[in-house]
Write an enzyme that holds these catalytic residues in place. Structure first.
Site, PDB file in Angstrom:
ATOM      1  N   CYS A 185       1.319  -2.409  15.698  1.00 57.84           N
ATOM      2  CA  CYS A 185       0.994  -1.597  13.970  1.00 57.84           C
ATOM      3  C   CYS A 185       0.312  -2.834  13.697  1.00 57.84           C
ATOM      4  O   CYS A 185       0.787  -4.654  13.559  1.00 57.84           O
ATOM      5  CB  CYS A 185       2.566  -1.600  13.332  1.00 57.84           C
ATOM      6  SG  CYS A 185       2.925  -0.876  11.717  1.00 57.84           S
ATOM      7  N   SER A 230      10.769   7.018  15.284  1.00 53.68           N
ATOM      8  CA  SER A 230       9.696   6.365  15.896  1.00 53.68           C
ATOM      9  C   SER A 230      10.060   6.233  16.944  1.00 53.68           C
ATOM     10  O   SER A 230      10.345   5.041  17.742  1.00 53.68           O
ATOM     11  CB  SER A 230       9.847   5.007  15.015  1.00 53.68           C
ATOM     12  OG  SER A 230       8.960   5.357  13.979  1.00 53.68           O
ATOM     13  N   HIS A 276       7.819   6.892  20.496  1.00 53.99           N
ATOM     14  CA  HIS A 276       6.893   6.392  21.382  1.00 53.99           C
ATOM     15  C   HIS A 276       6.955   6.519  23.059  1.00 53.99           C
ATOM     16  O   HIS A 276       6.122   6.001  22.831  1.00 53.99           O
ATOM     17  CB  HIS A 276       6.085   4.999  20.195  1.00 53.99           C
ATOM     18  CG  HIS A 276       5.987   4.972  19.090  1.00 53.99           C
ATOM     19  ND1 HIS A 276       5.888   6.467  18.310  1.00 53.99           N
ATOM     20  CD2 HIS A 276       6.112   4.176  17.918  1.00 53.99           C
ATOM     21  CE1 HIS A 276       5.252   6.312  16.864  1.00 53.99           C
ATOM     22  NE2 HIS A 276       6.141   4.817  16.489  1.00 53.99           N
ATOM     23  N   CYS A 330       3.559   8.158   0.938  1.00 52.23           N
ATOM     24  CA  CYS A 330       4.075   7.563   2.001  1.00 52.23           C
ATOM     25  C   CYS A 330       3.752   6.026   1.033  1.00 52.23           C
ATOM     26  O   CYS A 330       3.854   5.531   0.295  1.00 52.23           O
ATOM     27  CB  CYS A 330       2.675   7.396   2.642  1.00 52.23           C
ATOM     28  SG  CYS A 330       3.030   6.424   3.881  1.00 52.23           S
ATOM     29  N   CYS A 383      -0.351   2.759   8.647  1.00 53.31           N
ATOM     30  CA  CYS A 383       0.099   1.585   7.927  1.00 53.31           C
ATOM     31  C   CYS A 383      -0.391  -0.279   7.948  1.00 53.31           C
ATOM     32  O   CYS A 383      -0.756  -0.492   8.807  1.00 53.31           O
ATOM     33  CB  CYS A 383       1.129   1.523   9.067  1.00 53.31           C
ATOM     34  SG  CYS A 383       3.050   1.321   8.011  1.00 53.31           S
ATOM     35  N   GLU A 419       0.909  -0.966  -0.225  1.00 53.95           N
ATOM     36  CA  GLU A 419      -0.061   0.057  -0.368  1.00 53.95           C
ATOM     37  C   GLU A 419       0.675   1.247  -0.233  1.00 53.95           C
ATOM     38  O   GLU A 419       1.917   1.606   0.514  1.00 53.95           O
ATOM     39  CB  GLU A 419      -1.422  -0.186   1.344  1.00 53.95           C
ATOM     40  CG  GLU A 419       0.151  -0.399   2.267  1.00 53.95           C
ATOM     41  CD  GLU A 419      -1.089  -0.532   3.390  1.00 53.95           C
ATOM     42  OE1 GLU A 419      -2.587  -1.192   3.164  1.00 53.95           O
ATOM     43  OE2 GLU A 419      -0.667   0.501   4.792  1.00 53.95           O
ATOM     44  N   GLY A 463       6.684  -1.458   6.285  1.00 53.27           N
ATOM     45  CA  GLY A 463       8.604  -2.009   6.670  1.00 53.27           C
ATOM     46  C   GLY A 463       8.908  -1.078   7.129  1.00 53.27           C
ATOM     47  O   GLY A 463       8.768  -0.644   7.660  1.00 53.27           O
ATOM     48  N   GLU A 464      10.127  -2.117   7.402  1.00 48.05           N
ATOM     49  CA  GLU A 464      11.641  -1.015   8.618  1.00 48.05           C
ATOM     50  C   GLU A 464      12.770  -1.051   7.376  1.00 48.05           C
ATOM     51  O   GLU A 464      13.145  -2.127   6.840  1.00 48.05           O
ATOM     52  CB  GLU A 464      11.805  -1.839   9.265  1.00 48.05           C
ATOM     53  CG  GLU A 464      13.134  -1.611  10.046  1.00 48.05           C
ATOM     54  CD  GLU A 464      13.438   0.038  10.384  1.00 48.05           C
ATOM     55  OE1 GLU A 464      12.386   0.372  11.047  1.00 48.05           O
ATOM     56  OE2 GLU A 464      13.675   0.865   9.895  1.00 48.05           O
ATOM     57  N   SER A 496      11.549   6.834   7.732  1.00 45.54           N
ATOM     58  CA  SER A 496      10.796   6.515   9.016  1.00 45.54           C
ATOM     59  C   SER A 496      11.462   5.306   9.478  1.00 45.54           C
ATOM     60  O   SER A 496      11.714   4.381   9.317  1.00 45.54           O
ATOM     61  CB  SER A 496       9.854   7.032   9.732  1.00 45.54           C
ATOM     62  OG  SER A 496       9.292   6.646  10.623  1.00 45.54           O
ATOM     63  N   CYS A 532       6.192  -4.029  16.098  1.00 38.55           N
ATOM     64  CA  CYS A 532       5.497  -3.132  17.148  1.00 38.55           C
ATOM     65  C   CYS A 532       4.325  -3.687  17.473  1.00 38.55           C
ATOM     66  O   CYS A 532       3.506  -3.919  16.012  1.00 38.55           O
ATOM     67  CB  CYS A 532       5.803  -1.981  16.372  1.00 38.55           C
ATOM     68  SG  CYS A 532       7.292  -1.485  15.979  1.00 38.55           S
ATOM     69  N   ASN A 577      -3.279   5.111  16.028  1.00 41.82           N
ATOM     70  CA  ASN A 577      -4.303   4.900  15.093  1.00 41.82           C
ATOM     71  C   ASN A 577      -4.707   3.121  15.504  1.00 41.82           C
ATOM     72  O   ASN A 577      -4.231   1.774  15.451  1.00 41.82           O
ATOM     73  CB  ASN A 577      -4.144   4.663  13.539  1.00 41.82           C
ATOM     74  CG  ASN A 577      -5.178   5.647  12.848  1.00 41.82           C
ATOM     75  OD1 ASN A 577      -6.073   5.650  12.649  1.00 41.82           O
ATOM     76  ND2 ASN A 577      -4.364   6.107  11.801  1.00 41.82           N
ATOM     77  N   CYS A 599       6.401  -6.930   7.080  1.00 37.79           N
ATOM     78  CA  CYS A 599       6.777  -6.371   8.098  1.00 37.79           C
ATOM     79  C   CYS A 599       8.366  -6.648   9.476  1.00 37.79           C
ATOM     80  O   CYS A 599       6.857  -7.726  10.403  1.00 37.79           O
ATOM     81  CB  CYS A 599       6.881  -5.200   9.307  1.00 37.79           C
ATOM     82  SG  CYS A 599       8.441  -4.059   9.865  1.00 37.79           S
TER      83      CYS A 599
END
Ligand code: SAH
Length: 359
Positions: A120, A215, A217, A106, A334, A93, A160-161, A192, A117, A291, A113
């Site tokens: 996510c 990130s 958090h 984006c 994400c 996406e 993804g990272e 990111s 996390c 989210n 991934c």
């Protein structure tokens, strides 16, 4: 033999490949321009190349061109979210966000991934595979070609990272910002990361001027470990040291992303701890209410706590902005749309309508 992925070639590599085909160097530049500036969807569109050459290219090389399978347009803010199909059937996406300063895409860097996390959606099924540079580039190319609007900014903040797919990321940055391509300013590119400290240090040495977003958090290792498994490998002190090094080497201020989860990391004591942690860092904090993901039970912080959190940071001299949430109605966060799509293919009776285009 696997056909080589021609859209991931640098101009120099393309010149070598064309020489091997017995073609003149200017043909390489023409071909490069067709791929990276005119955003051709296939060799067939490259009408200034002879049919014979196009046939040879088709036989010898893979031409990555993503196929849109779903497009959703937010009713609130014009954000568009796309699902693209890859050659091997995976879907990824990408999101187009419209800001006053320009259009930003984006980009996903991996299929799935492996960072795990807990808030996510991208990571729920683990990592399928890395994306090629061409597959990262083509997310931007297809969106620009389909909308007819110039993309001026890119954030590598999709699924993804990116630092776990380092080589493709570097190719992506060099091609999208380089001569003969879209020539996006590197300052308009943000990468990111969840905080892979050694890779941050490596990126700092690449002589690029892309913006780094970390990130974060959580203001302490214990809380961070409950949200982000990577925190068990790299402590905050190590990651923040790497960010300081990034600033020293590139002169670019780091963005610290902080998703607020009710009762987990959104108390005033957390804000005070965060301010203390970031003392002396050159950068600013982006606050975003988490989210909610269907598969997880995290709850978003309410508006008042978010504002109080921001106020506390600002009072302590830390710059903080509350990020607008874009595309809430279209599975903006994400990995959510891809997840829905995969679910709907698995159980068509329940998830039906997700696969289509909606406006
Ligand atoms: N792996 C990279 C980039 C992809 S995630 C990274 O970790 O930075 C992009 C950003 O979205 C990260 O800050 C991530 O923590 C955040 N994110 C992911 N899921 C989210 C959710 N459900 N709510 C809010 N932010 C989320």
């Amino acid at each position: 033999m696997e056909r080589r992925d021609i859209k991931s070639f640098t101009l120099t590599e393309l010149e070598t490949a064309m020489r091997e085909l017995g073609e003149k160097p200017f043909r390489a530049r023409q071909l490069y321009q067709w791929m990276h500036e005119k955003l051709a969807g296939s060799f067939d569109e490259m009408t200034s190349l002879s049919k014979e050459l196009r046939r040879k290219l088709f036989e010898q090389f893979l031409y990555v061109s993503l196929k849109p399978v779903c497009e959703k347009v937010s009713k609130f803010d014009g954000t568009r979210k796309y699902l693209f199909a890859l050659e091997d059937g995976h879907v990824i996406e990408s999101v187009l966000m419209r800001y006053s300063y320009g259009n930003s895409v984006c980009v996903s860097s991996q299929v799935g991934c492996r960072m795990g996390c807990t808030f996510c959606a991208s990571t729920l099924d683990g990592l399928e595979r890395n994306l090629r540079a061409s597959e990262m580039l083509d997310q931007v190319y297809r969106i620009q070609a389909m909308t007819g609007e110039r993309v001026s900014h890119v954030v590598v903040m999709g699924s993804g990272e990116p630092l776990d797919n380092y080589d493709s990321l570097l190719r992506f940055i060099r091609i999208i910002s380089g001569e003969g391509g879209l020539r996006l300013g590197q300052r308009n590119i943000t990468v990111s990361t969840c905080g892979v400290a050694p890779a941050i240090r490596r990126l700092a040495e690449e002589k690029l001027s892309v913006t780094l977003a970390l990130s974060l958090h959580a203001p302490d290792d214990a809380t961070r470990k409950t949200l982000m498994p990577i925190a068990k490998t790299y402590a905050l002190s190590d990651v923040l040291e790497a960010c300081r090094f990034y600033f020293e080497k590139t002169g670019r201020r780091v963005t610290f992303e902080y998703s607020l989860v009710k009762g987990v990391n959104d108390r005033l004591s957390d804000a005070r701890a965060l301010a203390a942690l970031l003392k002396g860092q050159r950068g600013h904090v982006n606050l975003i209410p988490v989210n909610p993901v269907r598969e997880r039970d995290y709850v978003q912080s309410d508006r008042r706590s978010v504002e109080a959190f921001q106020g506390c940071l600002e009072k302590s001299g830390v710059n903080a902005t509350i990020r607008r949430e874009l595309g809430r109605d279209i599975d903006g966060a994400c990995g959510q749309l891809r997840r829905r799509y995969i679910d709907s293919v698995k159980t068509p009776d329940e998830g039906g309508g997700e696969g289509g285009r909606s406006e």
